[in-house]
Design a protein around this motif. Structure first.
Motif, short mmCIF file in Angstrom:
data_model
loop_
_atom_site.label_atom_id
_atom_site.label_comp_id
_atom_site.label_asym_id
_atom_site.label_seq_id
_atom_site.Cartn_x
_atom_site.Cartn_y
_atom_site.Cartn_z
N GLU A 187 0.82 -1.22 0.00
CA GLU A 187 0.00 0.00 0.00
C GLU A 187 0.85 1.26 0.00
N GLY A 188 2.13 1.14 0.36
CA GLY A 188 3.03 2.29 0.34
C GLY A 188 4.46 1.84 0.14
N ILE A 189 5.25 2.66 -0.57
CA ILE A 189 6.67 2.35 -0.80
C ILE A 189 7.48 3.60 -0.46
N LEU A 190 8.44 3.44 0.45
CA LEU A 190 9.27 4.58 0.84
C LEU A 190 10.71 4.30 0.42
N ARG A 204 -3.03 8.01 2.91
CA ARG A 204 -3.36 6.89 2.03
C ARG A 204 -3.88 5.70 2.83
N ILE A 205 -3.24 5.45 3.98
CA ILE A 205 -3.68 4.31 4.82
C ILE A 205 -5.11 4.57 5.33
N ILE A 206 -5.35 5.80 5.78
CA ILE A 206 -6.69 6.14 6.33
C ILE A 206 -7.74 6.08 5.22
N SER A 215 -6.27 -3.79 6.24
CA SER A 215 -4.86 -3.91 6.61
C SER A 215 -3.98 -3.32 5.50
N SER A 216 -2.75 -2.98 5.87
CA SER A 216 -1.84 -2.39 4.88
C SER A 216 -0.42 -2.88 5.08
N ILE A 217 0.30 -2.96 3.96
CA ILE A 217 1.73 -3.27 4.03
C ILE A 217 2.51 -2.11 3.42
N ILE A 218 3.50 -1.63 4.15
CA ILE A 218 4.35 -0.54 3.68
C ILE A 218 5.76 -1.10 3.52
N ILE A 219 6.38 -0.87 2.37
CA ILE A 219 7.77 -1.30 2.17
C ILE A 219 8.67 -0.08 2.29
N LEU A 220 9.66 -0.20 3.15
CA LEU A 220 10.57 0.90 3.42
C LEU A 220 12.00 0.48 3.07
N LEU A 313 3.57 3.26 -10.92
CA LEU A 313 2.64 2.17 -11.24
C LEU A 313 2.26 1.41 -9.96
N ALA A 314 3.26 1.16 -9.13
CA ALA A 314 3.00 0.43 -7.88
C ALA A 314 2.00 1.21 -7.02
N GLN A 315 2.15 2.53 -6.99
CA GLN A 315 1.25 3.36 -6.17
C GLN A 315 -0.17 3.33 -6.74
N ILE A 316 -0.28 3.41 -8.08
CA ILE A 316 -1.61 3.42 -8.72
C ILE A 316 -2.35 2.11 -8.44
N LEU A 317 -1.61 1.00 -8.61
CA LEU A 317 -2.27 -0.31 -8.50
C LEU A 317 -2.60 -0.71 -7.07
N SER A 318 -1.92 -0.11 -6.10
CA SER A 318 -2.14 -0.55 -4.72
C SER A 318 -3.21 0.28 -4.02
N ILE A 319 -3.93 1.08 -4.75
CA ILE A 319 -4.93 1.97 -4.16
C ILE A 319 -5.99 1.19 -3.37
#
Ligand code: F6P
Length: 319
Positions: A187-190, A204-206, A215-220, A313-319
């Motif tokens: 759901e998020g990439i940092l 975005r999470i809210i 639930s959400s997964i964030i990759i950092l 693309l990753a951000q668009i698709l994980s909406i």
């Protein structure tokens, strides 16, 4: 050229063994003598060198790590260390060298070339942070290892309706985070290439939660921040229970994927072909699935590559 050497240097990467095997077997096929140098540039300085034969690289194709061991050598960066290395190279009659590693290792290769030892670099690092090549050896394996972890974490994250922030490797470069974020539907990439905007991430999470995402997964990427610090901030800002996972060195181990073995084999072969023609000061690369090479100085001065399209693309698709 009748005698060459091969060493691995810097952080290890799955597929390095396949590259060593390719260098050794190609050299022998071409009638050359080939020395294996252990513990990177430290081994070169200390004469930790043995002749390799066909059998010495048997049954290593599927093994992670490097049978030659590796190190980040501080002494080699000094004038004295470099001079010692050249003396040892001459004592063994080594006419050309293959260095498998990342950009730090290539700086050493460039210095040796400048002192008259033709040296060819092969990009071996899980970070995929060598701009002259589309891919480095070990990256594909690391991405698959991380993806496996994400998919496992996804099970528990969705059961508990939590957010999990997963820290992956990449000090200056976010490719591991981008590729695994896309493949794992994060759901998020940092990443270090983009400013860290925690408020935007929390929004975005809210918003996702308001649309029914539980639930959400964030990759950092490690170069963008610390998961253990962000865990509390995200929990406080989103009001959602948040946990952190730091994947660490698990990303550097394991059997290489077929893609990494094939890449390493092709690059190892090409490196020996260059030395056979007395060509040094080059880095082997893959561009548009073709194996080629470029000048080491050029490779070291190239601007870091950032695949913004893939990131978006990753951000668009994980909406
Ligand atoms: O191999 C590259 C890398 O994995 C980086 O992403 C990481 O920060 C670093 O190596 C850590 O390596 P070490 O702790 O072995 O120096």
């Amino acid at each position: 050229m009748k005698t060459i050497g091969v060493l691995t240097s810097g952080g290890d990467a799955p597929g390095m063994n396949a590259a060593i095997r390719a260098v050794v077997r190609t050299a022998i096929f071409k009638g050359m003598k080939v020395y294996g140098i252990r513990r990177g540039y430290n081994g070169l300085i200390n004469g930790d060198i043995r002749e390799m034969d066909l059998k010495s690289v048997g049954e290593i194709l599927h093994r992670g790590g490097t049978i030659l061991n590796t190190a980040r050598s501080e002494i080699f960066k000094t004038e004295e260390g470099l001079k010692k290395a050249v003396t040892v190279i001459n004592v063994f009659g080594i006419e050309g060298l293959v260095v498998i590693g990342g950009d730090g290792s290539f700086r050493g290769a460039r210095d040796l070339s400048a002192l008259g030892v033709p040296t060819v670099g092969i990009p071996g690092t899980i970070d995929n942070d060598i701009p002259c090549t589309d891919y480095t050896i070990g990256f594909d394996t690391a991405v698959n290892t991380v993806l496996d972890a994400i998919n496992k974490i996804r099970d528990t994250v969705s059961s508990h309706e939590r957010t999990n922030i997963i820290e992956v490797m990449g000090r200056r470069h976010g490719d591991i985070a981008i590729y695994t974020g896309l493949a794992g539907g994060a759901e998020g990439i940092l990443i270090p290439e983009m400013p860290l905007d925690i408020d935007n991430l929390c929004r975005r999470i809210i918003e996702g939660r308001n649309r029914g995402k539980s639930s959400s997964i964030i990759i950092l990427a490690e170069g963008a921040g610390k998961a253990l610090e962000l865990e509390k901030i995200i929990e406080q800002k989103t009001g959602m229970e948040t946990r952190a996972t730091v994947l660490g060195y698990i990303q550097r181990g394991g059997s290489p994927t077929a893609a990494d073995i094939i890449l390493a084999s092709r690059m190892g072969y090409h490196a020996v072909e260059l030395l056979e023609k007395n060509i040094g000061n080059r880095v082997v690369c893959i561009r548009d699935n073709k194996i080629t090479d470029c000048d080491i100085n050029e490779a070291l001065s190239m601007e870091s590559r950032f695949d913004k399209e893939l990131f978006e693309l990753a951000q668009i698709l994980s909406i």
